[in-house]
Design an enzyme around this catalytic site. Structure first.
Site, PDB file in Angstrom:
ATOM      1  N   CYS A 283       0.829  -1.208   0.000  1.00 12.66           N
ATOM      2  CA  CYS A 283       0.000   0.000   0.000  1.00 12.66           C
ATOM      3  C   CYS A 283       0.864   1.258   0.000  1.00 12.66           C
ATOM      4  O   CYS A 283       1.803   1.381   0.785  1.00 12.66           O
ATOM      5  CB  CYS A 283      -0.903  -0.018   1.223  1.00 12.66           C
ATOM      6  SG  CYS A 283      -2.065   1.349   1.288  1.00 12.66           S
ATOM      7  N   CYS A 284       0.541   2.190  -0.896  1.00 18.05           N
ATOM      8  CA  CYS A 284       1.363   3.398  -1.019  1.00 18.05           C
ATOM      9  C   CYS A 284       0.729   4.624  -0.377  1.00 18.05           C
ATOM     10  O   CYS A 284       1.387   5.646  -0.224  1.00 18.05           O
ATOM     11  CB  CYS A 284       1.654   3.696  -2.499  1.00 18.05           C
ATOM     12  SG  CYS A 284       0.208   4.207  -3.464  1.00 18.05           S
ATOM     13  N   GLN A 285      -0.570   4.539   0.007  1.00 15.41           N
ATOM     14  CA  GLN A 285      -1.245   5.750   0.489  1.00 15.41           C
ATOM     15  C   GLN A 285      -0.570   6.355   1.708  1.00 15.41           C
ATOM     16  O   GLN A 285      -0.570   7.567   1.887  1.00 15.41           O
ATOM     17  CB  GLN A 285      -2.720   5.444   0.810  1.00 15.41           C
ATOM     18  CG  GLN A 285      -3.606   5.370  -0.413  1.00 15.41           C
ATOM     19  CD  GLN A 285      -3.650   3.966  -0.999  1.00 15.41           C
ATOM     20  OE1 GLN A 285      -2.804   3.132  -0.700  1.00 15.41           O
ATOM     21  NE2 GLN A 285      -4.642   3.708  -1.832  1.00 15.41           N
TER      22      GLN A 285
ATOM     23  N   HIS B 277       2.492   6.597   2.250  1.00 12.36           N
ATOM     24  CA  HIS B 277       3.754   7.235   1.882  1.00 12.36           C
ATOM     25  C   HIS B 277       3.549   8.430   0.960  1.00 12.36           C
ATOM     26  O   HIS B 277       4.355   9.347   0.930  1.00 12.36           O
ATOM     27  CB  HIS B 277       4.672   6.227   1.183  1.00 12.36           C
ATOM     28  CG  HIS B 277       4.964   5.018   1.996  1.00 12.36           C
ATOM     29  ND1 HIS B 277       5.786   5.043   3.103  1.00 12.36           N
ATOM     30  CD2 HIS B 277       4.535   3.741   1.886  1.00 12.36           C
ATOM     31  CE1 HIS B 277       5.853   3.820   3.626  1.00 12.36           C
ATOM     32  NE2 HIS B 277       5.097   3.023   2.905  1.00 12.36           N
ATOM     33  N   SER B 278       2.475   8.403   0.175  1.00  8.94           N
ATOM     34  CA  SER B 278       2.283   9.400  -0.870  1.00  8.94           C
ATOM     35  C   SER B 278       2.069  10.794  -0.296  1.00  8.94           C
ATOM     36  O   SER B 278       1.409  10.979   0.725  1.00  8.94           O
ATOM     37  CB  SER B 278       1.075   9.016  -1.730  1.00  8.94           C
ATOM     38  OG  SER B 278       0.784  10.033  -2.653  1.00  8.94           O
TER      39      SER B 278
END
Length: 306
Positions: A71-73, A75-76
């Site tokens: 999951c990247c949310q 970090h974004s």
């Protein structure tokens, strides 16, 4: 070569692997809807619907390549003011499933896709040290997917981890940028007049700015983020496809949002991909995916270098 796909979603990695001649043995995601559609598109792959923190890696087949898009949310930069949200902390922790899988199977290659800010995560040094302890050398590649032939400017981190003496830095052939006009269908979608009472003044201003810059046809973010105040020419790649409707198409006195099929095409999915009937669900799955064409070119580069 054989591979597994963690956090597989709609199957960007898996589709790209198939294009590169790599067989996906096993794929997993915690969301039943994602697993359902991945299975429809990859019926020869074994599937698991589970939280990968709880995975029993003994049940996962041996493989040459571990592909993962945790999951990247969390970090974004797009997370905004909620970067202290516990939900984001939980999403960041999904990356540890990669370490767990690599510890058990020790495949020669692991490729992790995420936003570049992944390397700014407070625990990234510990995560990287854990991968080093397992014998992996890490080679970060920050790539604009447009440079790999995807008709979209999408900057992502592809972290190539190899059980080698030195990090493996891949070389990619130069690809011409593909324009947004390559996938936009002006005969499709739900058009509405630009000049209507409910249209926001800021939207009308962006349309006017875009017309001055590009003429009667162009794309623009319906909301103010991305591509400034003028939108984008159809002669260049579109901006990043997200999990919600973001991009509007302007054609003279009418406009509409991208269709679900256009979002998939902007991500370089094949036209015959099986997808939900729901526009919203398809856009969500598309926005979370690795562009298959980028995945394919990265895996081809890996096999050339291996």
């Amino acid at each position: 070569m054989n591979a597994i796909d963690l956090f597989a979603g709609l199957g960007g990695w898996s589709t790209g692997a198939r294009m590169a001649g790599i067989h996906i043995l096993w794929a997993a995601n915690h969301w039943p809807e994602a697993v359902k559609w991945h299975a429809k598109n990859h019926p020869d792959t074994a599937h698991a619907c589970q939280d990968l923190h709880q995975a029993n890696w003994e049940q996962v087949p041996s493989h040459d390549i571990l592909l993962a898009s945790p999951c990247c949310q969390g970090h974004s930069r797009a997370r905004g003011k909620d970067n202290g949200n516990p939900k984001h902390d939980a999403s960041r922790s999904t990356a540890w499933a990669v370490v767990s899988a690599a510890e058990f199977h020790r495949p020669p290659f692991v490729i992790v896709e995420n936003v570049p800010e992944f390397m700014q995560w407070t625990l990234y040094p510990a995560w990287a040290s854990a991968m080093n302890a397992l014998g992996y050398q890490l080679a970060p590649h920050v790539i604009d997917c447009a440079d790999l032939g995807v008709p979209q400017n999408r900057i992502r981190l592809f972290l190539v981890c190899t059980r080698s003496r030195v990090p493996l830095h891949l070389k990619f052939p130069s690809k011409n940028h593909q324009p947004a006009s390559s996938f936009i269908d002006f005969s499709a979608g739900n058009w509405s007049p630009i000049l209507r009472p409910t249209r926001a003044a800021a939207t009308l201003a962006r349309v006017a700015n875009g017309r001055r810059e590009y003429g009667e046809r162009f794309v623009m973010p319906y909301y103010k983020s991305g591509s400034g105040l003028t939108g984008r020419s159809l002669n260049r790649p579109i901006g990043t496809i997200t999990t919600i409707d973001r991009w509007a198409v302007v054609d003279g006195e009418r406009m509409r949002m991208l269709t679900a099929d256009e979002c998939l095409a902007a991500q370089s999915f094949p036209a015959d991909i099986a997808r939900p009937k729901s526009h919203r669900l398809t856009v969500h799955l598309a926005g979370n995916a690795v562009p298959p064409l980028a995945a394919s070119n990265i895996l081809k580069a890996l096999t050339r270098a291996a």
